[in-house]
Write a protein that holds these residues in place. Structure first.
Motif, PDB file in Angstrom:
ATOM      1  N   GLN A 187       3.415  -5.230  -0.634  1.00  0.00           N
ATOM      2  CA  GLN A 187       1.968  -5.034  -0.618  1.00  0.00           C
ATOM      3  C   GLN A 187       1.518  -4.179   0.544  1.00  0.00           C
ATOM      4  O   GLN A 187       0.365  -3.705   0.563  1.00  0.00           O
ATOM      5  CB  GLN A 187       1.253  -6.394  -0.555  1.00  0.00           C
ATOM      6  CG  GLN A 187       1.288  -7.082   0.794  1.00  0.00           C
ATOM      7  CD  GLN A 187       2.602  -7.830   1.057  1.00  0.00           C
ATOM      8  OE1 GLN A 187       3.561  -7.683   0.323  1.00  0.00           O
ATOM      9  NE2 GLN A 187       2.612  -8.629   2.094  1.00  0.00           N
ATOM     10  N   ALA A 188       2.390  -3.960   1.542  1.00  0.00           N
ATOM     11  CA  ALA A 188       2.030  -3.175   2.703  1.00  0.00           C
ATOM     12  C   ALA A 188       1.989  -1.691   2.340  1.00  0.00           C
ATOM     13  O   ALA A 188       2.728  -1.220   1.469  1.00  0.00           O
ATOM     14  CB  ALA A 188       3.020  -3.395   3.845  1.00  0.00           C
ATOM     15  N   ALA A 189       1.120  -0.957   3.026  1.00  0.00           N
ATOM     16  CA  ALA A 189       1.015   0.480   2.769  1.00  0.00           C
ATOM     17  C   ALA A 189       2.326   1.174   3.049  1.00  0.00           C
ATOM     18  O   ALA A 189       3.043   0.819   3.988  1.00  0.00           O
ATOM     19  CB  ALA A 189      -0.092   1.081   3.638  1.00  0.00           C
ATOM     20  N   ALA A 190       2.645   2.136   2.236  1.00  0.00           N
ATOM     21  CA  ALA A 190       3.889   2.893   2.414  1.00  0.00           C
ATOM     22  C   ALA A 190       3.792   3.776   3.646  1.00  0.00           C
ATOM     23  O   ALA A 190       2.706   4.190   4.040  1.00  0.00           O
ATOM     24  CB  ALA A 190       4.165   3.751   1.180  1.00  0.00           C
ATOM     25  N   PRO A 191       4.947   4.082   4.287  1.00  0.00           N
ATOM     26  CA  PRO A 191       4.931   5.004   5.422  1.00  0.00           C
ATOM     27  C   PRO A 191       4.335   6.337   5.041  1.00  0.00           C
ATOM     28  O   PRO A 191       4.509   6.840   3.930  1.00  0.00           O
ATOM     29  CB  PRO A 191       6.423   5.141   5.764  1.00  0.00           C
ATOM     30  CG  PRO A 191       7.058   3.902   5.233  1.00  0.00           C
ATOM     31  CD  PRO A 191       6.292   3.555   4.001  1.00  0.00           C
ATOM     32  N   ARG A 192       3.619   6.939   5.998  1.00  0.00           N
ATOM     33  CA  ARG A 192       2.979   8.226   5.741  1.00  0.00           C
ATOM     34  C   ARG A 192       3.999   9.356   5.932  1.00  0.00           C
ATOM     35  O   ARG A 192       4.904   9.232   6.704  1.00  0.00           O
ATOM     36  CB  ARG A 192       1.812   8.429   6.705  1.00  0.00           C
ATOM     37  CG  ARG A 192       0.719   7.370   6.530  1.00  0.00           C
ATOM     38  CD  ARG A 192      -0.264   7.402   7.686  1.00  0.00           C
ATOM     39  NE  ARG A 192      -1.219   6.314   7.577  1.00  0.00           N
ATOM     40  CZ  ARG A 192      -2.021   5.951   8.563  1.00  0.00           C
ATOM     41  NH1 ARG A 192      -1.996   6.570   9.716  1.00  0.00           N
ATOM     42  NH2 ARG A 192      -2.876   4.958   8.400  1.00  0.00           N
ATOM     43  N   LEU A 248       2.155   3.782  11.655  1.00  0.00           N
ATOM     44  CA  LEU A 248       2.082   2.871  10.521  1.00  0.00           C
ATOM     45  C   LEU A 248       0.872   1.945  10.653  1.00  0.00           C
ATOM     46  O   LEU A 248       0.472   1.582  11.754  1.00  0.00           O
ATOM     47  CB  LEU A 248       3.372   2.050  10.423  1.00  0.00           C
ATOM     48  CG  LEU A 248       4.626   2.846  10.045  1.00  0.00           C
ATOM     49  CD1 LEU A 248       5.846   1.951  10.054  1.00  0.00           C
ATOM     50  CD2 LEU A 248       4.459   3.506   8.681  1.00  0.00           C
ATOM     51  N   PRO A 249       0.298   1.537   9.523  1.00  0.00           N
ATOM     52  CA  PRO A 249      -0.938   0.763   9.560  1.00  0.00           C
ATOM     53  C   PRO A 249      -0.768  -0.719   9.833  1.00  0.00           C
ATOM     54  O   PRO A 249      -1.740  -1.408  10.133  1.00  0.00           O
ATOM     55  CB  PRO A 249      -1.517   0.981   8.157  1.00  0.00           C
ATOM     56  CG  PRO A 249      -0.311   1.173   7.297  1.00  0.00           C
ATOM     57  CD  PRO A 249       0.661   1.940   8.152  1.00  0.00           C
ATOM     58  N   SER A 250       0.459  -1.244   9.723  1.00  0.00           N
ATOM     59  CA  SER A 250       0.633  -2.680   9.889  1.00  0.00           C
ATOM     60  C   SER A 250       2.073  -3.008  10.257  1.00  0.00           C
ATOM     61  O   SER A 250       2.993  -2.207  10.035  1.00  0.00           O
ATOM     62  CB  SER A 250       0.267  -3.423   8.594  1.00  0.00           C
ATOM     63  OG  SER A 250       1.204  -3.116   7.575  1.00  0.00           O
ATOM     64  N   LEU A 251       2.250  -4.212  10.793  1.00  0.00           N
ATOM     65  CA  LEU A 251       3.593  -4.702  11.094  1.00  0.00           C
ATOM     66  C   LEU A 251       4.428  -4.786   9.822  1.00  0.00           C
ATOM     67  O   LEU A 251       5.621  -4.446   9.831  1.00  0.00           O
ATOM     68  CB  LEU A 251       3.488  -6.081  11.759  1.00  0.00           C
ATOM     69  CG  LEU A 251       4.796  -6.834  12.013  1.00  0.00           C
ATOM     70  CD1 LEU A 251       5.706  -6.048  12.953  1.00  0.00           C
ATOM     71  CD2 LEU A 251       4.497  -8.227  12.582  1.00  0.00           C
ATOM     72  N   GLU A 252       3.804  -5.201   8.730  1.00  0.00           N
ATOM     73  CA  GLU A 252       4.543  -5.326   7.476  1.00  0.00           C
ATOM     74  C   GLU A 252       5.060  -3.971   6.985  1.00  0.00           C
ATOM     75  O   GLU A 252       6.190  -3.868   6.491  1.00  0.00           O
ATOM     76  CB  GLU A 252       3.647  -5.968   6.410  1.00  0.00           C
ATOM     77  CG  GLU A 252       3.394  -7.451   6.616  1.00  0.00           C
ATOM     78  CD  GLU A 252       2.364  -7.758   7.696  1.00  0.00           C
ATOM     79  OE1 GLU A 252       2.214  -8.941   8.056  1.00  0.00           O
ATOM     80  OE2 GLU A 252       1.696  -6.812   8.185  1.00  0.00           O
ATOM     81  N   ALA A 253       4.272  -2.928   7.148  1.00  0.00           N
ATOM     82  CA  ALA A 253       4.738  -1.586   6.783  1.00  0.00           C
ATOM     83  C   ALA A 253       5.913  -1.178   7.658  1.00  0.00           C
ATOM     84  O   ALA A 253       6.835  -0.481   7.207  1.00  0.00           O
ATOM     85  CB  ALA A 253       3.597  -0.577   6.913  1.00  0.00           C
ATOM     86  N   CYS A 254       5.897  -1.644   8.893  1.00  0.00           N
ATOM     87  CA  CYS A 254       7.000  -1.342   9.808  1.00  0.00           C
ATOM     88  C   CYS A 254       8.282  -2.055   9.363  1.00  0.00           C
ATOM     89  O   CYS A 254       9.364  -1.467   9.396  1.00  0.00           O
ATOM     90  CB  CYS A 254       6.614  -1.757  11.228  1.00  0.00           C
ATOM     91  SG  CYS A 254       7.712  -1.115  12.492  1.00  0.00           S
ATOM     92  N   PHE A 255       8.160  -3.313   8.945  1.00  0.00           N
ATOM     93  CA  PHE A 255       9.337  -4.018   8.409  1.00  0.00           C
ATOM     94  C   PHE A 255       9.920  -3.257   7.220  1.00  0.00           C
ATOM     95  O   PHE A 255      11.146  -3.141   7.087  1.00  0.00           O
ATOM     96  CB  PHE A 255       8.950  -5.432   7.954  1.00  0.00           C
ATOM     97  CG  PHE A 255       8.737  -6.426   9.073  1.00  0.00           C
ATOM     98  CD1 PHE A 255       9.688  -6.609  10.054  1.00  0.00           C
ATOM     99  CD2 PHE A 255       7.584  -7.194   9.115  1.00  0.00           C
ATOM    100  CE1 PHE A 255       9.496  -7.541  11.069  1.00  0.00           C
ATOM    101  CE2 PHE A 255       7.371  -8.123  10.125  1.00  0.00           C
ATOM    102  CZ  PHE A 255       8.324  -8.301  11.108  1.00  0.00           C
TER     103      PHE A 255
END
Length: 358
Positions: free
Chosen positions: A353-358, A284-291
């Motif tokens: 706003q965080a990138a969606a999981p791939r 994942l690209p960011s902590l926020e995407a992980c949340f």
């Protein structure tokens, strides 16, 4: 000092101090506590007179034992999973706020720091462990998976030690916590009062450096996990639980076989989903995407029978004999695991706003 029951807020000089105040419950977090912490943090971020935020917990047993699972269980038992998910969503928003906070946040991670306690402290700018620190993510013991950004932290720990912690629900000492990237600095317990006092006058970096100590001493000296990395790393590098268990069984280290037996006592579904969660979190690209990913998983996990059963066995009846559904890891299908990552109507991304999981 302003007291709001289970959490206290005080400003002394340049320092804003949050004190978790449920010592009999090892400061387990309720929804109201999370809301109050978020409200004060947002106000302090705009207050130019405040330069540092401090997080501590009342009582000798620990900073925080995690989210209040009895509150979550009560909502789920009342068929109100949406309310339980809302609790977690609000919690993740506070965790994310701490991670991106515009001022230093010093978290004193004394005693037990578990689950939601990692969410509050593990994303702080200055993470202080002490002689008796014991950090962990024990969610698989109650049918859940590491969340509050725990999957982000554990997936990035060196030598698969984070995977080990997540699947076994064991804890890390002060030395191990620093090695794993869950903490930054060791401060002996008897120097904590000096740290708190100096934070009122000094910058966070100066205050922490003035009282930190190396090497570790006392309970903080035990780096058991790091010492075991020689057999942990090759076993837990596999991408399926079956392969991990096979590798542990093939090891000539007695602790490896004991670890395999321990993993088999946890919720089979939670263990399988947890491993997939960690592997996906690495990408994942960011902590926020992980949340966002964690909330999707938890929305499914809270509705799964293993959560109610895990809380019954560990917290309510305390018979420590959960009856998992399904009962074995071999019965957990890949399609079941994949379903936990699907979006649900009731789990809105905390960080859209965080990138969606791939």
């Amino acid at each position: 000092m302003t007291a709001e029951g289970d959490v206290l807020f005080e400003v002394r000089g340049r320092l804003a101090h949050i004190t978790l105040n449920r010592p009999r419950a090892i400061n387990a977090l309720t929804h109201d506590m999370v809301a109050a912490i978020g409200e004060n943090l947002r106000a302090w971020a705009l207050d130019d007179s405040i330069t540092t935020v401090l997080l501590t917990g009342n009582g000798a047993r620990g900073l925080c034992a995690g989210g209040d699972v009895t509150q979550l269980h009560g909502r789920v038992a009342a068929d109100d999973v949406a309310s339980a998910v809302a609790f977690l969503r609000d919690e993740y928003l506070v965790n994310g706020l701490i991670a991106r906070y515009p001022k230093p946040v010093v978290a004193i991670m004394n005693g037990f720091v578990l689950g939601g306690g990692i969410g509050l402290s593990g994303h702080a700018s200055h993470r202080v462990v002490t002689d008796d620190s014991a950090l962990g993510m024990p969610e698989v013991s109650i049918g859940l998976t590491p969340d509050v950004g725990g999957s982000w932290l554990l997936s990035r720990a060196p030598r698969e030690l984070g995977t080990y912690l997540a699947l076994t629900a064991r804890t890390a000492s002060a030395a191990d916590a620093i090695e794993l990237g869950l903490a930054d600095t060791f401060v002996p317990t008897d120097r904590l009062p000096a740290l708190v006092a100096s934070l009122e006058e000094l910058a966070a970096d100066e205050a922490v450096a003035a009282v930190s100590a190396e090497p570790f001493r006392g309970a903080g000296a035990s780096g058991r996990l790091t010492a075991d990395a020689s057999w942990v790393e090759p076993a837990f590098a596999h991408d399926t639980v079956a392969e991990i268990l096979d590798a542990l069984a093939a090891s000539d280290v007695s602790s490896a076989a004991e670890t395999a037996d321990l993993i088999r006592t946890k919720s089979p579904t939670a263990v399988a989903v947890t491993l997939e969660s960690l592997r996906r979190a690495r990408e994942l690209p960011s902590l926020e995407a992980c949340f966002n990913q964690e909330l999707r998983i938890m929305a499914h996990a809270l509705a799964h029978p293993d959560f109610r059963e895990g809380v019954r066995a560990q917290v309510i009846d305390k018979d420590r004999t959960p009856r998992w559904e399904p009962a074995t890891l071999e019965e957990v299908s890949p399609s079941t695991v994949a379903s936990f990552f699907e979006a649900t109507d009731g789990a809105r991304d905390p960080f859209p706003q965080a990138a969606a999981p791939r």
